[in-house]
Scaffold this motif. Structure first.
Motif, PDB file in Angstrom:
ATOM      1  N   VAL A   1       0.835  -1.205   0.000  1.00  0.00           N
ATOM      2  CA  VAL A   1       0.000   0.000   0.000  1.00  0.00           C
ATOM      3  C   VAL A   1       0.863   1.245   0.000  1.00  0.00           C
ATOM      4  N   ASP A   2       0.455   2.242  -0.771  1.00  0.00           N
ATOM      5  CA  ASP A   2       0.994   3.562  -0.499  1.00  0.00           C
ATOM      6  C   ASP A   2      -0.129   4.582  -0.477  1.00  0.00           C
ATOM      7  N   VAL A   3       0.131   5.642   0.260  1.00  0.00           N
ATOM      8  CA  VAL A   3      -0.876   6.694   0.405  1.00  0.00           C
ATOM      9  C   VAL A   3      -0.272   7.941  -0.219  1.00  0.00           C
ATOM     10  N   VAL A   4      -0.989   8.488  -1.211  1.00  0.00           N
ATOM     11  CA  VAL A   4      -0.445   9.624  -1.954  1.00  0.00           C
ATOM     12  C   VAL A   4      -1.533  10.696  -2.092  1.00  0.00           C
ATOM     13  N   GLU A   5      -1.100  11.884  -2.512  1.00  0.00           N
ATOM     14  CA  GLU A   5      -2.080  12.907  -2.888  1.00  0.00           C
ATOM     15  C   GLU A   5      -2.286  12.747  -4.380  1.00  0.00           C
ATOM     16  N   PHE A   6      -3.506  12.490  -4.801  1.00  0.00           N
ATOM     17  CA  PHE A   6      -3.689  12.284  -6.242  1.00  0.00           C
ATOM     18  C   PHE A   6      -3.936  13.590  -6.980  1.00  0.00           C
ATOM     19  N   ILE A   7      -4.262  14.635  -6.242  1.00  0.00           N
ATOM     20  CA  ILE A   7      -4.472  15.957  -6.855  1.00  0.00           C
ATOM     21  C   ILE A   7      -4.142  16.997  -5.801  1.00  0.00           C
ATOM     22  N   ASP A   8      -3.802  18.191  -6.252  1.00  0.00           N
ATOM     23  CA  ASP A   8      -3.460  19.257  -5.320  1.00  0.00           C
ATOM     24  C   ASP A   8      -4.656  19.561  -4.401  1.00  0.00           C
ATOM     25  N   SER A   9      -4.370  19.906  -3.149  1.00  0.00           N
ATOM     26  CA  SER A   9      -5.462  20.136  -2.198  1.00  0.00           C
ATOM     27  C   SER A   9      -6.305  21.360  -2.568  1.00  0.00           C
ATOM     28  N   ALA A  10      -5.780  22.220  -3.465  1.00  0.00           N
ATOM     29  CA  ALA A  10      -6.574  23.372  -3.898  1.00  0.00           C
ATOM     30  C   ALA A  10      -7.811  22.899  -4.667  1.00  0.00           C
TER      31      ALA A  10
ATOM     32  N   THR B   1      -9.417  19.752  -4.272  1.00  0.00           N
ATOM     33  CA  THR B   1     -10.331  19.126  -3.302  1.00  0.00           C
ATOM     34  C   THR B   1      -9.539  18.825  -2.034  1.00  0.00           C
ATOM     35  N   PRO B   2     -10.122  19.138  -0.872  1.00  0.00           N
ATOM     36  CA  PRO B   2      -9.401  18.802   0.372  1.00  0.00           C
ATOM     37  C   PRO B   2      -9.353  17.285   0.563  1.00  0.00           C
ATOM     38  N   ARG B   3     -10.256  16.564  -0.115  1.00  0.00           N
ATOM     39  CA  ARG B   3     -10.265  15.096  -0.023  1.00  0.00           C
ATOM     40  C   ARG B   3      -9.359  14.548  -1.114  1.00  0.00           C
ATOM     41  N   ASN B   4      -8.085  14.781  -0.950  1.00  0.00           N
ATOM     42  CA  ASN B   4      -7.173  14.480  -2.057  1.00  0.00           C
ATOM     43  C   ASN B   4      -6.220  13.327  -1.785  1.00  0.00           C
ATOM     44  N   LEU B   5      -6.494  12.587  -0.702  1.00  0.00           N
ATOM     45  CA  LEU B   5      -5.635  11.419  -0.418  1.00  0.00           C
ATOM     46  C   LEU B   5      -6.115  10.218  -1.221  1.00  0.00           C
ATOM     47  N   LEU B   6      -5.166   9.387  -1.551  1.00  0.00           N
ATOM     48  CA  LEU B   6      -5.516   8.176  -2.283  1.00  0.00           C
ATOM     49  C   LEU B   6      -4.773   6.998  -1.662  1.00  0.00           C
ATOM     50  N   LEU B   7      -5.532   5.982  -1.314  1.00  0.00           N
ATOM     51  CA  LEU B   7      -4.920   4.719  -0.869  1.00  0.00           C
ATOM     52  C   LEU B   7      -4.770   3.864  -2.119  1.00  0.00           C
ATOM     53  N   ARG B   8      -3.543   3.516  -2.410  1.00  0.00           N
ATOM     54  CA  ARG B   8      -3.263   2.770  -3.640  1.00  0.00           C
ATOM     55  C   ARG B   8      -2.671   1.440  -3.233  1.00  0.00           C
ATOM     56  N   ALA B   9      -3.331   0.366  -3.588  1.00  0.00           N
ATOM     57  CA  ALA B   9      -2.879  -0.931  -3.067  1.00  0.00           C
ATOM     58  C   ALA B   9      -2.759  -1.952  -4.190  1.00  0.00           C
ATOM     59  N   ARG B  10      -1.742  -2.776  -4.073  1.00  0.00           N
ATOM     60  CA  ARG B  10      -1.527  -3.852  -5.048  1.00  0.00           C
ATOM     61  C   ARG B  10      -1.416  -5.159  -4.281  1.00  0.00           C
ATOM     62  N   ARG B  11      -2.151  -6.152  -4.704  1.00  0.00           N
ATOM     63  CA  ARG B  11      -2.179  -7.412  -3.963  1.00  0.00           C
ATOM     64  C   ARG B  11      -0.893  -8.201  -4.217  1.00  0.00           C
ATOM     65  N   THR B  12      -0.243  -8.569  -3.128  1.00  0.00           N
ATOM     66  CA  THR B  12       0.939  -9.427  -3.247  1.00  0.00           C
ATOM     67  C   THR B  12       0.630 -10.806  -2.677  1.00  0.00           C
ATOM     68  N   GLY B  13      -0.356 -10.864  -1.800  1.00  0.00           N
ATOM     69  CA  GLY B  13      -0.694 -12.121  -1.144  1.00  0.00           C
ATOM     70  C   GLY B  13       0.276 -12.467  -0.021  1.00  0.00           C
ATOM     71  N   ALA B  14       1.191 -11.531   0.302  1.00  0.00           N
ATOM     72  CA  ALA B  14       2.190 -11.815   1.343  1.00  0.00           C
ATOM     73  C   ALA B  14       1.518 -11.905   2.724  1.00  0.00           C
ATOM     74  N   ALA B  15       1.952 -12.868   3.489  1.00  0.00           N
ATOM     75  CA  ALA B  15       1.423 -13.004   4.856  1.00  0.00           C
ATOM     76  C   ALA B  15       2.005 -11.886   5.721  1.00  0.00           C
ATOM     77  N   PRO B  16       1.237 -11.397   6.693  1.00  0.00           N
ATOM     78  CA  PRO B  16       1.760 -10.315   7.536  1.00  0.00           C
ATOM     79  C   PRO B  16       2.887 -10.811   8.436  1.00  0.00           C
ATOM     80  N   THR B  17       3.804  -9.912   8.717  1.00  0.00           N
ATOM     81  CA  THR B  17       4.878 -10.286   9.640  1.00  0.00           C
ATOM     82  C   THR B  17       4.407 -10.035  11.072  1.00  0.00           C
ATOM     83  N   ASP B  18       5.115 -10.636  12.028  1.00  0.00           N
ATOM     84  CA  ASP B  18       4.766 -10.413  13.438  1.00  0.00           C
ATOM     85  C   ASP B  18       4.906  -8.939  13.793  1.00  0.00           C
ATOM     86  N   ALA B  19       5.941  -8.298  13.195  1.00  0.00           N
ATOM     87  CA  ALA B  19       6.170  -6.877  13.505  1.00  0.00           C
ATOM     88  C   ALA B  19       4.996  -6.032  13.018  1.00  0.00           C
TER      89      ALA B  19
END
Ligand SMILES: C[S@@+](CC[C@H](N)C(=O)[O-])C[C@H]1O[C@@H](n2cnc3c(N)ncnc32)[C@H](O)[C@@H]1O
Length: 381
Positions: free
Chosen positions: A326-335, A337-355
């Motif tokens: 996952v990465d979280v980016v601004e997809f457009i300048d906040s000028a 829309t203030p709702r300018n965050l984007l969660l961008r995710a790509r499936r890897t299927g990796a199991a979560p680590t304990d950390a």
């Protein structure tokens, strides 16, 4: 305005054989016809024996590559491709982008735009270019102002940066909380122009939106590929498990519903731009703030902003725990829309680590919050 198909294909031929071609893709099929290959890509390459035109065709099982010499050999190979009943041609040159879509009536809808990737020196011009031609008939049919077009174009850029160069075909897409379906249609147009056979479903709880959007799809001559369902994100039954899940400003926890369904469907890519956030904000207001962070939640505006950040951080963390990068980016300048965050995710299927698990548990534990998304997702085994 539709144009005669032979005229449009003559323009494509000229671009394919002229210097300055960057790449071209032909795909899809015309009504009542089946091309001998599902997709063809054309691009100039320089090999040991000089410049060639590379043609990669795909019969659905495997790609077949041949490199033809410029001149008569290239012209014959290009004519062969143009004779195939493809439904779409997308041609990029150093100075232009031309998209040809064959309508049900056998005419050509042609969109001409600027170059997708201008020369490096033209940085300024490049920043202004649109991914989807603002003259696309989509916009006159669907309406919408310049700000909305800019927002959708920015979202498409984020999509372009997420997907691989070679798109899977068919590519199945869902737009959750689609509203007026700007993004639904724009994503369809953009992805189809890249050569994929695209199926898109727009989901919104409002029946009036389904009726309106379906009529727009008819008008745009894409009702076979773009369909709409009236239903809730949480319960909707789709005709397929989507490869790509989109959600642009789905209200409050509707974004969580969208993310949870994406995980359930094991979607390969997820792009979600959240809207308002009330869930965690309400929990912070009613809960005890861990020391020494009292100042962060003492003032309503800071508490609200912090809740937004915490909400999206926890969404990203949960997606990671469920096998997504996952990465979280601004997809457009906040000028824009203030709702300018984007969660961008790509499936890897990796199991979560304990950390990763421990980090998530500590963060939610310290703040005493239970994110809506965590309730919707299956517990991690
Ligand atoms: C702010 S609008 C965004 C529309 C569109 N994605 C856009 O950006 O133009 C949010 C849309 O999500 C729909 N919506 C909200 N909650 C939903 C749910 N749980 N299931 C389906 N649709 C929902 C609303 O009806 C509304 O049309």
């Amino acid at each position: 305005m539709p144009e005669p198909l032979d005229q449009a294909l003559a323009e494509v031929r000229e671009l394919l054989l002229a210097p300055g071609l960057t790449r071209a893709v032909a795909a899809g099929r015309r009504r009542g016809h089946v091309p001998s290959v599902t997709r063809a890509q054309v691009r100039p390459v320089t090999l040991k024996h000089g410049p060639k035109l590379q043609i990669v065709t795909d019969d659905g099982a495997r790609p077949y590559t041949r490199n033809v010499a410029p001149g008569a050999e290239a012209a014959a190979a290009v004519d062969e491709l143009l004779a195939e009943p493809f439904g779409n041609w997308h041609v990029e040159t150093e100075s232009a982008t031309v998209q040809v879509r064959v309508t049900k009536k056998g005419d050509a809808q042609v969109h001409r735009g600027g170059a997708v990737a201008a020369p490096a020196s033209a940085e300024h011009d490049r920043a202004k270019q649109w991914l989807l031609d603002p003259g696309d008939p989509l916009f006159s049919v669907i309406g919408g102002n310049a700000a909305k077009r800019r927002q959708i174009d920015a979202f498409l850029r984020a999509l372009a940066a997420t997907l691989p160069e070679d798109l899977p075909s068919p590519l199945r897409v869902v737009d959750l909380g689609c509203g007026n379906a700007y993004l639904t249609f724009a994503a369809y147009r953009y992805l189809a122009a890249r050569g994929a056979q695209v199926q898109v479903v727009g989901v919104d709880v409002r029946e009036d939106q389904r009726v309106r959007n379906t009529a727009v799809a008819e008008e745009l001559d894409c009702s076979g590929d773009v369909t709409f369902v009236a239903g809730t994100i949480e319960a909707v039954d789709l005709p397929f498990a989507p490869d790509l899940v989109l959600a642009l400003h789905a209200c409050d926890t509707a974004t969580d519903q969208a993310l949870a369904r994406a995980v359930e469907w094991e979607a390969r890519w997820v792009l979600a731009a959240p809207c308002c956030h009330h869930d965690i904000a309400a929990q912070l207001k009613g809960g005890a703030t861990p020391t020494p962070y009292e100042e962060v939640t003492r003032h309503a505006i800071l508490r609200e902003r912090f809740a937004d950040v915490l909400t999206d951080s926890l969404r990203a963390a949960l997606l990671r725990l469920h096998g997504y990068r996952v990465d979280v980016v601004e997809f457009i300048d906040s000028a824009h829309t203030p709702r300018n965050l984007l969660l961008r995710a790509r499936r890897t299927g990796a199991a979560p680590t304990d950390a990763q698990r421990a980090e998530y548990d500590t963060l939610t534990g310290q703040w005493g919050v239970t994110p809506a998304l965590s309730v919707l997702l299956e517990p991690i085994s």
